[in-house]
Design a protein around this motif. Structure first.
Motif, PDB file in Angstrom:
ATOM      1  N   PRO A 190       0.813  -1.218   0.000  1.00 14.58           N
ATOM      2  CA  PRO A 190       0.000   0.000   0.000  1.00 14.58           C
ATOM      3  C   PRO A 190       0.850   1.273   0.000  1.00 14.58           C
ATOM      4  O   PRO A 190       0.484   2.269  -0.639  1.00 14.58           O
ATOM      5  CB  PRO A 190      -0.821  -0.122   1.289  1.00 14.58           C
ATOM      6  CG  PRO A 190      -0.918  -1.595   1.526  1.00 14.58           C
ATOM      7  CD  PRO A 190       0.385  -2.151   1.037  1.00 14.58           C
ATOM      8  N   GLU A 191       2.000   1.258   0.664  1.00 19.74           N
ATOM      9  CA  GLU A 191       2.894   2.420   0.673  1.00 19.74           C
ATOM     10  C   GLU A 191       3.444   2.691  -0.730  1.00 19.74           C
ATOM     11  O   GLU A 191       3.507   3.838  -1.175  1.00 19.74           O
ATOM     12  CB  GLU A 191       4.039   2.187   1.661  1.00 19.74           C
ATOM     13  CG  GLU A 191       5.044   3.301   1.731  1.00 19.74           C
ATOM     14  CD  GLU A 191       4.473   4.628   2.237  1.00 19.74           C
ATOM     15  OE1 GLU A 191       5.047   5.677   1.895  1.00 19.74           O
ATOM     16  OE2 GLU A 191       3.455   4.608   2.935  1.00 19.74           O
ATOM     17  N   GLN A 192       3.831   1.643  -1.454  1.00 21.30           N
ATOM     18  CA  GLN A 192       4.333   1.814  -2.821  1.00 21.30           C
ATOM     19  C   GLN A 192       3.218   2.312  -3.744  1.00 21.30           C
ATOM     20  O   GLN A 192       3.454   3.149  -4.615  1.00 21.30           O
ATOM     21  CB  GLN A 192       4.889   0.486  -3.352  1.00 21.30           C
ATOM     22  CG  GLN A 192       6.175   0.050  -2.681  1.00 21.30           C
ATOM     23  CD  GLN A 192       6.561  -1.360  -3.068  1.00 21.30           C
ATOM     24  OE1 GLN A 192       5.702  -2.245  -3.173  1.00 21.30           O
ATOM     25  NE2 GLN A 192       7.851  -1.588  -3.271  1.00 21.30           N
ATOM     26  N   GLN A 193       2.002   1.799  -3.562  1.00 19.51           N
ATOM     27  CA  GLN A 193       0.874   2.254  -4.372  1.00 19.51           C
ATOM     28  C   GLN A 193       0.609   3.735  -4.137  1.00 19.51           C
ATOM     29  O   GLN A 193       0.371   4.491  -5.073  1.00 19.51           O
ATOM     30  CB  GLN A 193      -0.367   1.430  -4.049  1.00 19.51           C
ATOM     31  CG  GLN A 193      -0.265  -0.004  -4.500  1.00 19.51           C
ATOM     32  CD  GLN A 193      -1.449  -0.832  -4.048  1.00 19.51           C
ATOM     33  OE1 GLN A 193      -2.391  -0.324  -3.444  1.00 19.51           O
ATOM     34  NE2 GLN A 193      -1.410  -2.123  -4.349  1.00 19.51           N
ATOM     35  N   ARG A 194       0.631   4.161  -2.872  1.00 20.50           N
ATOM     36  CA  ARG A 194       0.405   5.564  -2.537  1.00 20.50           C
ATOM     37  C   ARG A 194       1.475   6.439  -3.161  1.00 20.50           C
ATOM     38  O   ARG A 194       1.200   7.481  -3.751  1.00 20.50           O
ATOM     39  CB  ARG A 194       0.395   5.749  -1.011  1.00 20.50           C
ATOM     40  CG  ARG A 194       0.076   7.180  -0.588  1.00 20.50           C
ATOM     41  CD  ARG A 194       0.265   7.401   0.900  1.00 20.50           C
ATOM     42  NE  ARG A 194       1.637   7.139   1.338  1.00 20.50           N
ATOM     43  CZ  ARG A 194       2.669   7.981   1.123  1.00 20.50           C
ATOM     44  NH1 ARG A 194       2.481   9.105   0.476  1.00 20.50           N
ATOM     45  NH2 ARG A 194       3.875   7.673   1.536  1.00 20.50           N
ATOM     46  N   HIS A 195       2.740   5.995  -3.059  1.00 21.54           N
ATOM     47  CA  HIS A 195       3.853   6.753  -3.629  1.00 21.54           C
ATOM     48  C   HIS A 195       3.692   6.896  -5.150  1.00 21.54           C
ATOM     49  O   HIS A 195       3.891   7.980  -5.712  1.00 21.54           O
ATOM     50  CB  HIS A 195       5.171   6.061  -3.273  1.00 21.54           C
ATOM     51  CG  HIS A 195       6.381   6.766  -3.777  1.00 21.54           C
ATOM     52  ND1 HIS A 195       6.814   7.969  -3.274  1.00 21.54           N
ATOM     53  CD2 HIS A 195       7.252   6.442  -4.763  1.00 21.54           C
ATOM     54  CE1 HIS A 195       7.906   8.354  -3.917  1.00 21.54           C
ATOM     55  NE2 HIS A 195       8.192   7.441  -4.829  1.00 21.54           N
ATOM     56  N   ASN A 196       3.315   5.804  -5.804  1.00 16.58           N
ATOM     57  CA  ASN A 196       3.120   5.848  -7.261  1.00 16.58           C
ATOM     58  C   ASN A 196       1.983   6.780  -7.648  1.00 16.58           C
ATOM     59  O   ASN A 196       2.068   7.501  -8.644  1.00 16.58           O
ATOM     60  CB  ASN A 196       2.860   4.444  -7.804  1.00 16.58           C
ATOM     61  CG  ASN A 196       4.111   3.601  -7.845  1.00 16.58           C
ATOM     62  OD1 ASN A 196       5.220   4.105  -7.683  1.00 16.58           O
ATOM     63  ND2 ASN A 196       3.945   2.306  -8.034  1.00 16.58           N
ATOM     64  N   ARG A 197       0.886   6.763  -6.862  1.00 16.88           N
ATOM     65  CA  ARG A 197      -0.225   7.676  -7.145  1.00 16.88           C
ATOM     66  C   ARG A 197       0.201   9.123  -7.002  1.00 16.88           C
ATOM     67  O   ARG A 197      -0.185   9.980  -7.792  1.00 16.88           O
ATOM     68  CB  ARG A 197      -1.404   7.376  -6.213  1.00 16.88           C
ATOM     69  CG  ARG A 197      -2.256   6.204  -6.666  1.00 16.88           C
ATOM     70  CD  ARG A 197      -3.578   6.158  -5.934  1.00 16.88           C
ATOM     71  NE  ARG A 197      -3.401   6.000  -4.490  1.00 16.88           N
ATOM     72  CZ  ARG A 197      -3.310   4.836  -3.848  1.00 16.88           C
ATOM     73  NH1 ARG A 197      -3.374   3.710  -4.535  1.00 16.88           N
ATOM     74  NH2 ARG A 197      -3.164   4.796  -2.540  1.00 16.88           N
TER      75      ARG A 197
END
Length: 67
Positions: free
Chosen positions: A35-42
């Protein structure tokens, strides 16, 4: 009439070569994003979409502008 007398499309006379082994994946599957990587990518995508690209101007006049 024998088969040698007929016109034969030689491109169709041979079987297709096998598919490249590089087209198939073997081994471990890719890990899902955290979820942290997804947030960063968004966040990065949002920044990239809001950033305007510098406009490029033509150094020369077009034919319509010259007349």
């Amino acid at each position: 009439m024998s088969s040698t007398d007929r016109d034969v499309d030689h491109a169709l006379a041979y079987p297709e070569p096998p598919a490249s082994p590089l087209w198939h994946r073997h081994g471990a599957k890719a890990r899902p994003l955290t979820p942290e990587q997804q947030r960063h990518n968004r966040e990065l995508l949002d920044i990239a979409q809001r950033t305007t690209q510098p406009s490029t101007r033509r150094a020369t006049e077009t034919l319509a502008e010259a007349s």
